[in-house]
Design an enzyme around this catalytic site. Structure first.
Site, PDB file in Angstrom:
ATOM      1  N   GLU A   1     -15.536  29.832  51.352  1.00  0.00           N
ATOM      2  CA  GLU A   1     -16.795  31.313  51.319  1.00  0.00           C
ATOM      3  C   GLU A   1     -17.832  30.404  50.165  1.00  0.00           C
ATOM      4  OE1 GLU A   1     -16.557  35.155  51.470  1.00  0.00           O
ATOM      5  OE2 GLU A   1     -15.501  34.956  53.879  1.00  0.00           O
TER       6      GLU A   1
ATOM      7  N   GLU B   1     -10.724  34.268  59.094  1.00  0.00           N
ATOM      8  CA  GLU B   1     -10.974  35.641  58.972  1.00  0.00           C
ATOM      9  C   GLU B   1     -11.187  36.152  59.237  1.00  0.00           C
ATOM     10  OE1 GLU B   1     -11.931  36.752  54.494  1.00  0.00           O
ATOM     11  OE2 GLU B   1     -10.972  35.069  54.098  1.00  0.00           O
TER      12      GLU B   1
HETATM   13  C1  FCB Z   1     -14.042  37.503  52.043  1.00  0.00           C
HETATM   14  C2  FCB Z   1     -13.038  37.083  51.281  1.00  0.00           C
HETATM   15  C3  FCB Z   1     -11.750  37.647  51.149  1.00  0.00           C
HETATM   16  C4  FCB Z   1     -12.298  38.973  51.329  1.00  0.00           C
HETATM   17  C5  FCB Z   1     -12.652  39.490  52.496  1.00  0.00           C
HETATM   18  C6  FCB Z   1     -12.874  40.667  52.488  1.00  0.00           C
HETATM   19  O1  FCB Z   1     -15.562  37.405  51.832  1.00  0.00           O
HETATM   20  O2  FCB Z   1     -13.321  36.073  51.659  1.00  0.00           O
HETATM   21  O3  FCB Z   1     -10.991  37.029  50.445  1.00  0.00           O
HETATM   22  O4  FCB Z   1     -12.411  39.388  49.998  1.00  0.00           O
HETATM   23  O5  FCB Z   1     -13.880  39.217  52.321  1.00  0.00           O
END
Ligand code: FCB
Length: 449
Positions: A160, A357
């Site tokens: 990110e 994620e």
């Molecule tokens: C993302 C991050 C991760 C976590 C999630 C909820 O942006 O990569 O570390 O905090 O959100």
């Protein structure tokens, strides 16, 4: 009826070093920007988090009980190189042990080299707005690869960059807490350059490793189907979803976006000859993080800054989320996930995608040794169905990493937001499998819903 996933689909869970490890001064680790930022702002810190640095064997055992075959974790630069340059063998040895332990349990490690925890020593040299960090990052990547590369095949350079650049240096809500939009743009470019140089360094090692970067996406919704709403959505979309993606695909920064941001600063002086070629190293897969969509509206006064993470975006604003929210206030829209994956499939010319994620925070309670987290179970069920639908419609999605294995340190929100499949009591460090963990284990075992 079972909705099956493709054979060989990679099921995993994900974590990040600063969010779980604790032991922030052990074995020569240097401070990272998250140590200094949280201390300075009076926020909860990443110590002890989940005490994973000392309890990693127990956590790997949990993974193996769940039967989830992939595990995405990040390496802390400040453990491996406390000053950003000099190797600390004890820090490297931790990840060496972790990888061996995972492999002993039949779990495939996936390494992310940078999940936001820059060594403070490099922030003292200017942090990501300083272009010199790109070469230092490539050296660090190579150092880690020399030790783990014989056993780790999946490598992610950066997690990110949007958040690292714009939230870290733009609105200052994340470490290092700087509010300078022009610097944030340059930080974004240098993060991409670091990714490109690290990718070249990893590939120079030969072997059949798979290199990726992980980007976070927020599909943009509008209420009204007219030109001004479409333009508001376009602005947000280009900043959030294309600033990083388009250069990676060899298309450079979207010119409309650079025009939107011209009053904030220009990227031109930061882009040296050859940078865009370095950034556009072919990717083996793209890591996709999806949590929630955003809602865009036009602003009557085009000179007013928006309420989005890079405040300098003008003429548009972000509206409050609606409908069912998670405890972080994020809107639950699984259908946007399907659309996002189909759009990425098309926009990236069929590049394989891995969900790096996806998950949700809710308030959990341990009752007689159980956590009945129906809302999280439903979130996963709906979002996995959304991934399945995208695959059915042609998106090449190769895997899914649930965020997160453990309740952990949720950045500026500290320990208030629980994203884990596994409940962690931060007083006793006791771990309890939530119902969502059992649900997910079952999906993984069936390779389907
Ligand atoms: C993302 C991050 C991760 C976590 C999630 C909820 O942006 O990569 O570390 O905090 O959100």
């Amino acid at each position: 009826m079972t909705r099956g996933f493709p054979a060989g689909f990679r099921w995993g869970t994900a974590t990040a070093a600063y969010q779980i490890e604790g032991s922030t001064t052990a074995d020569g680790r240097g401070p990272s920007i998250w140590d200094t930022f949280t201390a300075r702002s009076g926020l909860a810190t990443g110590d002890p988090a989940c005490d994973h640095y000392r309890r990693y064997r127990e956590d790997v055992r949990l993974l193996s009980e769940l039967g989830v075959p992939y595990y995405r974790f990040s390496v802390a630069w400040s453990r491996v190189m406390p000053d950003g340059r000099t190797v600390e063998p004890r820090g490297l040895a931790f990840y060496d042990r972790l990888v061996d332990t995972l492999l002993d349990h039949g779990i495939t490690p996936m390494v992310t080299l940078y999940h936001w925890d820059l060594p403070e020593a490099l922030q003292a040299e200017g942090g990501w707005p300083n272009r010199a960090l790109a070469d230092l990052f490539a050296d660090y990547a190579l150092t880690v690869h020399k030790v783990l590369g014989d056993r780790v095949r999946q490598w992610t350079t950066i997690n990110e960059p949007f958040c690292a650049a714009f939230i870290g240096y733009g609105n200052g809500d994340h470490a290092p807490g700087i509010r300078n939009e022009g610097a944030a743009l340059v930080a974004g470019h240098n993060l991409l350059l670091a990714h490109g140089k690290a990718t070249q360094a990893l590939r120079s090692e030969g072997g059949d490793q798979e290199v990726s970067i992980v980007l976070n996406f927020a599909p943009v919704l509008t209420d009204v189907d007219d030109a001004s709403h479409h333009e508001a959505a376009r602005k947000f979309d280009f900043l959030h979803n294309r600033f990083f993606l388009d250069p990676l695909l060899g298309r450079g920064y979207p010119p409309e976006l650079l025009a939107d941001l011209a009053h904030v600063g220009t990227l031109e002086p930061a882009i040296a000859d050859g940078d865009l070629e370095i950034i556009a190293q072919p990717l083996d897969v793209l890591g996709v993080n999806y949590y929630a969509p955003a809602r865009a509206v036009p602003l009557d006064d085009p000179e007013t800054d928006s309420n989005c993470p890079l405040p300098g975006l003008r003429g548009m604003d972000v509206q409050p989320p609606r409908g069912e929210l998670t405890s972080l206030g994020w809107e639950q829209r699984p259908e946007c996930f399907t659309e996002l994956l189909l759009w990425l499939h098309e926009h990236c010319g069929g590049l394989p995608l891995v969900i790096a994620e996806n998950g949700a925070a809710f308030e959990d309670e341990v009752v007689e040794g159980r956590v009945h987290d129906e809302k999280r179970v439903r979130y996963f069920a709906e979002h996995l169905a959304a991934v399945h639908a995208a695959i059915e419609r042609g998106a090449d999605v190769r895997g899914y990493m649930a965020w997160s294995l453990l309740d952990n340190f949720e950045w500026a929100m500290g320990y208030t937001q629980r994203f884990g499949l596994v409940h962690v009591d931060f007083e006793t460090q006791e771990r309890v499998l939530k119902d969502s963990a059992l649900f997910y284990a079952d999906v993984v075992a069936r390779n389907g819903l």
